[in-house]
Design an enzyme around this catalytic site. Structure first.
Site, PDB file in Angstrom:
ATOM      1  N   LYS A  79      32.460  17.157  77.492  1.00 30.60           N
ATOM      2  CA  LYS A  79      31.073  17.389  77.903  1.00 30.60           C
ATOM      3  C   LYS A  79      30.188  17.447  76.659  1.00 30.60           C
ATOM      4  CE  LYS A  79      28.301  20.596  80.752  1.00 30.60           C
ATOM      5  NZ  LYS A  79      28.330  21.863  81.528  1.00 30.60           N
ATOM      6  N   SER A 154      26.691  21.455  86.321  1.00 32.37           N
ATOM      7  CA  SER A 154      26.108  20.588  85.313  1.00 32.37           C
ATOM      8  C   SER A 154      27.120  19.651  84.648  1.00 32.37           C
ATOM      9  CB  SER A 154      25.429  21.423  84.210  1.00 32.37           C
ATOM     10  OG  SER A 154      26.384  22.208  83.528  1.00 32.37           O
ATOM     11  N   SER A 178      29.388  25.367  86.986  1.00 33.29           N
ATOM     12  CA  SER A 178      29.293  23.996  86.474  1.00 33.29           C
ATOM     13  C   SER A 178      30.603  23.259  86.254  1.00 33.29           C
ATOM     14  CB  SER A 178      28.513  23.976  85.165  1.00 33.29           C
ATOM     15  OG  SER A 178      27.152  24.008  85.447  1.00 33.29           O
TER      16      SER A 178
END
Ligand code: GLN
Length: 490
Positions: A79, A154, A178
């Site tokens: 990420k 997210s 997330s």
């Protein structure tokens, strides 16, 4: 042998160790896969082909020397909120466009030391604020099960990349859901570890009392292998817990007799999808078939969790994001005539609307005269939620609940309505407020063919029980998930 990108981590490990494939071939197969499919999925912000090939060559040497570990030669996606030395780390924000960290996060040092192969940096909601990856300043990511739908957020890029077989496993971060929510939307496994389990040194901070790094994987054992590789005490993160090393991988045995599974009444709410509720309840029944005792429990303060979270998380974010001032990192506005103007122009142009909304909310909640009414009150609610979990765990070993009230929604469907968007984390947020570990795993599909997730929650530092229960459920459910076709469903 089946196609390289079809193999799970565990299978690929065996193939690498038996020399049926070598890490360079594996890295090339994944780079090829990314080139072929990511135009549709859009999970990657940066593809690190050169680094992957270099690391694969190093992994090859490690294997030859008999020095290989669980992740040696395994392609992994990261990420874009985790600092990677010399590789752009944007947090999907204009504010950090062009920022190349001068150091690696602790999790990256650990992965590099074990010879893992980074294939790229993954898309996310800007600064990890959002539930759909639509808040990325660059482009939205698409759900591999239906390209018209969101992958969740997210960490939407991390979930979509694993589901699309663009990497074997990936890392994400979870502040309010997330990791677990996108894992549920994309039909993969995602773990939010206990607060303090994984070092956040080099994780760009959103809400520091909630943030945790965790893995995405295709199955429970792969998740345990990756978690094993990244967890452990780190003196560079003062919130990292000095826990002895444990063997999470061997906890993945299907054994559940004697375990009590608590089912919180408050997590089955009006307005949630019937299909999600039914599928999750059926999965819980399978626990009973496997020998567990099912018990209804109560987490009575759950309904205040969302409100408390949006005060605590925004307050912390407003403080953490004050460092983006056009001086220290990334973006600086071009036109200004004095320092104040430079700050104002940089922050107005550099941040997207959701980030600005949260900075304003958080600053307001912390300001003189409002602090007691908002922040202090939210902290008291948080204490009640922590107590709820303590009481619940007097009655059960793990808690089983839905991850999200619905399956993946359409791109654009909630983008203009922040409250609707916030509600998709209603079942994941209490876990962050309490700091306990939670895992999301697939438990079925709805009538549109979209994945449904179930969430298992354990006491602080009881990831072993979590893996054991999750592995048992995975075995009895035996879903035989087919790969998504990366198409649009009507
Ligand atoms: N969706 C939640 C939010 O927008 C959680 C985000 C996260 O866990 N990083 O704040």
């Amino acid at each position: 042998m089946s196609e390289i990108t079809d193999l799970s981590l565990n299978e690929l490990r065996a193939a690498l160790d038996n020399r049926e494939v070598n890490p360079v071939e594996v890295a090339k197969a994944y780079i090829h896969r990314i080139q072929e499919s990511d135009e549709r999925v859009k999970a990657f912000i940066t593809v690190t082909e050169d680094i992957a090939l270099e690391q694969a060559a190093k992994a090859e040497r490690m294997i030859e020397e008999g020095n290989s570990g669980p992740l040696t030669g395994i392609p992994i996606g990261i990420k874009d909120v985790i600092c990677t030395k010399g590789v752009p780390t944007t947090c999907s924000s204009r504010m950090l466009e062009g920022f190349k960290p001068p150091y690696d996060a602790t999790v990256m040092e650990k992965l590099n030391g074990q010879g893992a192969v980074m294939v790229g940096k993954l898309n996310m909601d800007e600064f990890a604020m959002g539930s759909s990856t639509e808040n990325s300043a660059f482009f939205p990511t698409h759900n591999p099960w239906d390209l018209d739908r969101v992958p969740g957020g997210s960490s939407g890029g991390s979930a979509a990349a694993v589901a699309a077989r663009e990497c074997v496993v990936s890392l994400g971060s979870d502040t309010g859901g997330s990791i677990r929510q996108p894992a549920a939307f994309c039909g993969v496994v995602g773990l939010k570890p206990t607060y303090g389990r994984v070092s956040r040194y080099g994780l760009v901070a959103f809400a520091s009392s909630l943030d945790q790094i965790g893995p995405f994987a295709r199955n429970i054992k792969d998740c345990a292998l990756t978690f094993q590789a990244i967890s452990g005490h780190d003196h560079r993160d003062s919130t990292s817990a000095p826990m002895p090393e444990e063997d999470f991988v061997s906890a993945c045995t299907p054994k559940i007799e004697g375990l009590t599974v608590g089912v919180p009444a408050e997590y089955f709410v009006e307005g949630m999808s019937n299909e999600v509720e039914e599928t999750v309840r059926q999965a819980i029944n399978r626990f009973r078939d496997a020998g567990a005792t099912i018990k209804e429990i109560s987490l009575p303060h759950s309904r205040h969790a969302l409100a408390a979270y949006y005060i605590i998380a925004t307050a912390e974010a407003s403080s953490n994001l004050s460092r983006y001032d056009g001086v220290k990192y990334g973006f600086r506005a071009e036109e200004y005539s004095n320092l104040m103007e430079m700050y104002r122009a940089t922050r107005s142009q550099g941040f997207g609307p959701e980030v600005k909304r949260r900075i304003m909310l958080g600053t307001y909640c912390l300001s003189a005269g409002y602090y007691d009414a908002f922040y202090k009150k939210a902290s008291s609610v948080r204490a009640l939620i922590i107590q709820d979990f303590k009481n619940a765990f007097d009655e059960c070993d793990i808690i089983a609940a839905p991850v999200t009230p619905t399956t993946a929604f359409r791109i654009g469907e909630k983008a203009q309505d922040p409250i609707q968007m916030y509600l998709s984390d209603i079942f994941t947020i209490p876990v962050n407020l309490a700091g306990v570990p939670g895992i999301s795993m697939p438990c079925g599909f709805d009538s549109k063919g979209l994945p449904i997730g179930i969430q298992l929650i354990a006491k602080h530092f009881q990831e072993k029980i979590l893996f054991q229960a999750a592995h048992t459920l995975e075995t009895v459910l035996d879903l035989q998930i087919k790969w998504p076709e990366l198409k649009t469903k009507s």
